[in-house]
Every structure is written in structure tokens, then in C-alpha cells.
Design an enzyme around this catalytic site. Structure first.
Site, PDB file in Angstrom:
ATOM      1  N   CYS A  96      -0.559 -16.037 -49.601  1.00 52.64           N
ATOM      2  CA  CYS A  96      -0.750 -17.478 -49.512  1.00 52.64           C
ATOM      3  C   CYS A  96       0.305 -18.133 -48.606  1.00 52.64           C
ATOM      4  CB  CYS A  96      -0.714 -18.041 -50.932  1.00 52.64           C
ATOM      5  SG  CYS A  96      -1.585 -19.575 -51.138  1.00 52.64           S
ATOM      6  N   HIS A 203      -4.627 -14.302 -55.340  1.00 55.69           N
ATOM      7  CA  HIS A 203      -3.707 -14.339 -56.458  1.00 55.69           C
ATOM      8  C   HIS A 203      -4.402 -13.473 -57.482  1.00 55.69           C
ATOM      9  CE1 HIS A 203      -1.536 -17.535 -54.612  1.00 55.69           C
ATOM     10  NE2 HIS A 203      -2.606 -18.270 -54.506  1.00 55.69           N
TER      11      HIS A 203
HETATM   12 ZN   LIG Z   1      -2.167 -19.934 -53.128  1.00 56.22          ZN
END
Ligand SMILES: [Zn+2]
Lengths: 243, 451
Positions: A96, A203
Site C-alpha cells: 500500500c 492487506h
Molecule cells: Zn492500504
């Protein structure tokens, strides 16, 4: 005391640690321990030196926008060494925000442009970018499945991001979308592979649900440090958590 | 009060009467909607009737509000409060317009309202509070878009509406030293560790909100109570935790069912485990003292109102002592784990994970909860289950608990409880898993009624 040790750097682990990113280290340690390898965990944060020669694996996770801005600034001081680590084929997992900051730049949700360190060739725009043709003004959130066409491996996870990343010429995707949105919701790519760097919006965290990828990266790290040992066979002999 | 105000208030009251007394439904949102529809300024018109205390923050609002209510009542104040869950503007309006307010011994009635963080600004633009109570700000459920600094900015926007109000904050939470507003700021926190026992260390890696407001450097702590709460200081400049007006001076006993501690040297006991609940009690103590409630009256209020702590449910299943706790995010789960560390008897854990909307559709938070710490507890056996049993199974396996019984199907959950080896059983479940569990226990006759 095990005979073998890998040194793991968690880049900004105190600031970039959303959505269970640390779980990647838990998973890596879980597999390493079963084949007699210790993991020496070190936090590398604001103002700390990052020495390219000191580490066998690096995790760079995601954070909240506020923390990410501060990290982006500090990261410029570590850029040379991080680049050297990557160009020396050091294994790295970037999730991310970490994935975004290794590229040229990223746009936050509020339109603020934050410079990455450009050691990799992607860039990240935000969900309000007018050139988006898919799900603009929406976060990309939900379960995701991708397939890596080179290895045939499938990876399962959860994505949750507003940023839209577009890969550069020298980069391959981590996988092609089977279901979900991926890097930008438009070009069917998810994540990145560049040398031994793996980037992703997963995630889950990605190593916990995808033991095949965790083992692949662990093999790379161990073979780079202890080339005379057949790590792949050792890891093949223990069970893989994939779900 | 104008005719329109009166009409709005009367309409709301009759709607409340219809819902509450005739239909026996606890709804407070409909009367609020009716009142606002008739007179959007209804809140402004009634503000001279009482003093307002706003309780906000991401965790602990409901219990803190309930405790403040009991404490102020013990001090002889008449108190109006909103039922838990009615913490948005409509529910709050409903509560206020339907309450009968009378002053007591010349003391002005006090409205103690739990207010959702995003609704603070709306409420304080209508009614000027006398006090804001800020409990804490942790990252909430992970699939929602919420950042702690954004959440805090919303609260600060509400505080700016009422510069005369006192802001009473958890001083152990660094974020509450941020924000630019002219209000008087008071802090409560823990000071139970003597300086020779300080163990200065950098902020823990797996939390958030640990940046100094002066220069965004990572804070250090002399001690941490839990998550990012503790006695913090900067190593780059003089910034440190502010002076505490109210402080926990000793923690005497922590058990899963009660805690004993002192605030400003008054020994206290609350009938619920968990350090985080001591923070809720501390906030209530602080509000009570600000309204001049004597410390011994606060002590009596805590001890005589044991039923308000009844959030952990204990159930008897064929002689097994079963405690159900809700888990939904890392901070809450770590608190549950810390509570289990205070259990002196052998126990088993059944961990149930679902990922429906009400649970949070992203399960990755389980990796931020420190199940590894359970190795230091009297945990004897682990079982996992729920729709996402596999995630929980692997989480606990990687935490070093390889030996687990796994229940993919919650219809077997009652058998699972019975087959665990210990008399004490803790069940940690996400919201919809808990509902499913309760349904199983109900149909097997171990609990009565619906929910
Ligand atoms: Zn993220």
C-alpha cells in the site's frame, strides 16, 4: 540458537503499520523457524540510518495519510541506500503506502502530491483523477484474487485503498486480476514485481494467507545470504498455509 | 419558548410516549426527527434549561457516559442522558426534548450526552456545552475510511463552537495535546508508577498516534498502560505529557471481573475487569470532581451501581463458567487478552471470527492483536470457529498455538464449549458471530429470550 539468521528491517514499522502489515513478519518468522532459521527484527524509523548491506529482507507497510507524509519526507534521506538494496537484489515487500512511496509520487485523497523516492517506475494518482474510467471517487475495498501467470500461483487477500497506481515500463504486475480491482481498477494489474521487490495493495496480510509467496520470498532471502544450501527443498518439506 | 418550539417539543414528547410507553420500543430517533422537522432550532431553544457535558472519543463513550451519570446523580444533580446507540444528532435531540427537566436543590440539571465524533460539531453549534470529555482516539474498524487525525479534527471543530467550555481529556493519549483552541484544558491519566520503576522506551511499533505535536518526531514513554496511552515525552525537545489534574495513583488489583485502584489517593473498586475501564472510571471521577461531587460520593456511586458494568456476559453451560466478550479491532482485542492475563484459574479460549458488515469485512486486524501474549496466561486449550475460522486458526497457529480444535460450523459450538477441558471458558467473538453463538445457546436452553 539456530545456525542461520536473517536480518529483517521493518521500515517505519511504528508509523506505517495499518491493516495487519506486521503479520507479514509473523508469517515469515513462522516458516523460517520451522527450517531452523532465526529472524532478527529491527525497526528502522525516522532519523535512523538504513544500511543497504545489513538486511536480508525489508518490509515497508502502509499508513494513514498524516504519517505517510512525514515518512515520505524522511525517506528521501534513505533513498540512496534503499535504491542500492533494491538494485543489489535485496528482497523487499512493500504494501500500500510503502508500495506507493517507492515510486515517483502519490496523490493523497485531498489532492496533496507527495514525492516518492522514484527507485521504481510507478506512480500513484488519487480516486478523484479525471482520467479514471472505473469507480472514480470511490475507494477500492473488498476481497481480491489474483493470478501470477509466470508461476501459476494464485493469491488471495483484501484490498482497501483510494490511491490508483500505474506501473512503469520496467515493472511487471504481481498478478492479473481474477476478481477485485487491483492497482487502479482499469488495467487488470495488481501489485508489482521489480527485481526481488514485491509490491501490493493486499492487506490480509499477504504472507499470512499466501504461504506460497511467503516461501518464495524467504527462499530468495536465504539463498542470497547462504547460497550453498538448498532452501527451496527445506521449505517444500513443511506445510504451506494458503487460503 | 416560542409557540413553534412548544409545538415541536410536544409533538416529540407524544411520539416518545407512543413509542416508549405504548409500543414498548426504546426508540429515541423518531421523536428527534419530528422535533427537528417542526423546528430546526429546537436545541438552541432549550439550552438554558441545563448544563451540557459532551462525551466523545472512539472507545469507552457508553460506559463513561453511564458512569458520569451515576457520579453526578450521587452528587445530587438531576441528570439527563441518552441511551447507548443514540449518539447521533437525531437521537440526541430526541433525548433532550423528551426529558422532563427540573432543578434539584437549586442545582442546574446536567445533560450528559454520548456524542459520536462526527456529530460533536452539530451538537455544539446548537447548544454550548459546559464541558467536553475526550476518552481516546484509536483506529476504528479497518474497512471504514477513518484516520485518527481526521477524527480528532472533527472533534476540535466542535470544541471551537464553545470556547467557554472546559475540555477534559485523557492526558495519556498524545493526540489530545494537539489542536488550536482557546478553551481551558484539563487532563486525567495514570501516575501509578514511581519514577525509579520507569522503563523509558520508544513508542511501541504496532500502534498509532505516537507523533509529537511539536515536530512530528516519534514519542518515547516512561511507561505505557495500553496501546498508545501512557507517560510520554519527546527526545527532540521539551514536549512531554501535560500535568494531570486527576490521576490514578495506584493500581492495586486487576482481575477479569473487577479492578481495585486509587484516584488521587481515594481507593476505588469497579465491578469490571480491564485497564481501559479504569480510564472510563477516571474520566467519570474527573467530571464528578469538576462538578464538586465529593470523592467518597463517587466511590459509593461506583460500588452501588455494579449492574452498569454488565457488558461481559457470564453463562453457565452444564457447570462450565462461560464468559462472552466482543472483539472487533486490535486495541479492544488486546484489552481482552490483557484481561485474560489477569485470570488466575486455568481456562480455555474459543475464538470466533466472522467478516460480515457489522464485524468489519476486513479480517486483517487480527494480525495486529497480540495473541502471542497468551503464552504467559493460564490458557489450557484453544478452539476456533466462525465463517472465517481459517483466518483465526492460522493467526493462532502462527502465534504458536498449533493445537486447536476447529469448528467450521457454529451449530456445533455448544458441543465445542462442553468438550473444552477447563471449567472456565472465554469466548471471544466478533459481532455477528456472537449473535449466532447466542442463538445456539438460546436454542439449547442456556440463555433465555431474544436479543
Ligand atoms: Zn492500504
Amino acid at each position: 540458537m539456530a545456525d542461520y539468521t536473517i536480518a529483517v528491517a521493518h521500515l517505519y514499522g511504528d508509523l506505517m503499520n495499518t491493516y495487519g502489515d506486521y503479520g507479514n513478519i509473523i508469517a515469515l518468522t513462522y516458516y523460517a523457524k520451522q527450517i531452523g532459521v532465526d529472524v532478527d527484527y529491527q525497526l528502522v524509523s525516522l532519523g535512523d540510518d538504513f544500511d543497504a548491506d545489513q538486511y536480508d529482507f525489508v518490509l515497508f507497510g502502509g499508513g494513514q495519510d498524516y504519517e505517510e507524509t512525514i515518512v515520505a519526507h524522511d525517506l528521501q534521506d534513505k533513498a540512496t541506500e534503499v535504491k542500492q538494496y533494491i538494485e543489489n537484489d535485496g528482497p523487499l515487500l512493500a504494501v500500500c503506502g510503502g508500495f506507493q512511496l517507492l515510486g515517483h509520487y502519490m496523490m493523497m485523497a485531498d489532492g496533496t502530491k507527495v514525492d516518492g523516492i522514484g527507485v521504481m517506475d510507478h506512480y500513484t494518482t488519487n480516486m478523484h483523477d479525471p482520467k479514471l474510467t472505473v469507480r472514480n471517487n470511490e475507494r477500492l475495498t473488498g476481497n481480491i484474487v489474483i493470478k501470477n501467470n509466470e508461476t501459476g500461483e494464485e493469491y488471495h487477500g483484501f484490498e482497501n485503498h483510494q490511491g490508483r497506481t500505474f506501473l512503469g515500463e520496467s515493472e511487471r504486475a504481481l498478478g492479473t486480476i481474477v476478481s477485485g480491482n487491483g492497482n487502479n481498477g482499469m488495467d487488470q494489474t495488481e501489485g508489482v514485481i521489480y527485481r526481488n521487490v514485491y509490491g501490493s495493495y493486499f492487506h490480509g496480510p499477504i504472507f499470512t494467507r499466501n504461504g506460497n509467496l511467503a516461501k518464495r520470498v524467504l527462499t530468495t532471502a536465504l539463498t542470497r545470504k547462504y547460497p550453498s544450501i538448498d532452501w527451496q527443498s527445506k521449505l517444500n518439506a513443511i506445510p504451506t498455509e494458503t487460503f | 419558548m416560542t409557540l413553534k418550539n412548544s409545538l415541536a417539543k410536544a409533538t416529540a414528547k407524544s411520539a416518545y410516549w407512543l413509542l416508549h410507553d405504548v409500543l414498548h420500543r426504546g426508540g429515541t430517533s423518531l421523536p428527534g426527527k419530528l422535533a427537528v422537522a417542526i423546528d430546526p432550532d429546537i436545541l438552541k431553544s432549550i439550552q438554558q434549561d441545563f448544563d451540557l457535558v459532551i462525551v466523545t472519543g472512539t472507545n469507552g463513550k457508553t460506559l463513561t457516559t453511564a458512569l458520569i451519570t451515576r457520579v453526578l446523580e450521587a452528587g445530587g444533580h438531576q441528570v439527563i442522558t441518552n441511551p447507548s446507540g443514540s449518539n447521533m444528532i437525531q437521537g440526541i435531540t430526541g433525548t433532550l426534548v423528551t426529558s422532563r427537566v427540573t432543578s434539584n436543590n437549586g442545582k442546574k440539571p446536567i445533560a450528559v450526552l454520548e456524542v459520536d465524533e462526527a456529530n460533536v460539531e452539530k451538537v455544539s453549534s446548537a447548544i454550548k456545552p459546559r464541558m467536553f470529555v475526550l476518552t481516546n482516539i484509536f483506529r476504528d474498524q479497518m474497512d471504514r475510511y477513518g484516520e485518527i487525525y481526521t477524527t480528532y479534527d472533527k472533534i476540535v471543530a466542535g470544541i471551537r463552537n464553545a470556547p467557554q467550555a472546559v475540555v477534559l481529556s485523557n492526558g495519556d493519549s498524545p493526540i489530545f495535546t494537539r489542536g488550536d483552541f482557546p478553551n481551558e484544558r484539563l487532563y486525567f491519566g495514570f501516575n501509578h508508577v514511581s519514577p525509579e520503576d520507569y522503563q523509558p522506551s520508544k513508542a511501541p511499533t504496532n500502534t498509532d498516534g505516537i507523533l509529537s505535536p511539536t515536530d512530528d518526531s516519534v514519542l518515547h514513554y516512561d511507561f505505557i498502560t495500553y496501546a498508545n496511552l501512557g507517560k510520554y515525552f519527546s527526545v527532540t525537545d521539551q514536549f512531554a505529557r501535560p500535568n494531570l489534574r486527576y490521576q490514578v495513583t495506584a493500581v492495586t488489583k486487576l482481575t477479569p471481573k473487577y479492578s481495585e485502584f486509587s484516584i488521587d489517593n481515594t481507593p476505588l473498586r469497579i465491578e469490571i475487569g480491564g485497564l481501559y475501564n479504569i480510564y472510563n472510571a477516571l474520566a467519570a471521577f474527573a467530571v464528578g470532581r469538576e462538578f464538586e461531587v465529593p470523592a467518597n460520593a463517587i466511590k459509593a456511586a461506583f460500588e452501588s451501581n455494579a449492574q452498569i458494568f454488565g457488558r461481559q456476559e457470564a453463562i453457565n453451560v452444564d457447570g462450565k463458567d462461560v464468559t462472552i466478550v466482543l472483539i472487533k479491532n486490535p486495541v479492544g482485542t488486546n484489552s481482552v487478552i490483557d484481561m485474560m492475563l489477569t485470570e488466575n484459574d486455568d481456562f480455555s479460549l474459543l475464538a470466533l471470527l466472522n467478516a460480515n458488515y457489522a464485524d468489519g469485512i476486513d479480517t486483517s486486524w487480527i494480525w495486529d492483536a497480540e495473541f502471542e501474549k497468551l503464552h504467559a496466561s493460564h490458557l489450557q486449550a484453544i478452539a476456533t470457529g466462525g465463517e472465517r475460522y481459517r483466518d483465526m486458526q492460522v493467526r493462532l497457529k502462527m502465534a504458536g498455538f498449533a493445537d486447536q480444535s476447529v469448528y467450521e460450523d457454529l451449530t456445533k459450538v455448544v458441543d465445542a464449549i462442553k468438550s473444552l477441558p477447563t471449567q472456565k471458558v472465554y469466548i471471544a467473538a466478533t459481532y455477528t458471530a456472537m449473535l449466532q453463538l447466542r442463538e445456539q445457546l438460546r436454542s439449547a436452553g442456556y440463555i433465555k429470550g431474544g436479543f
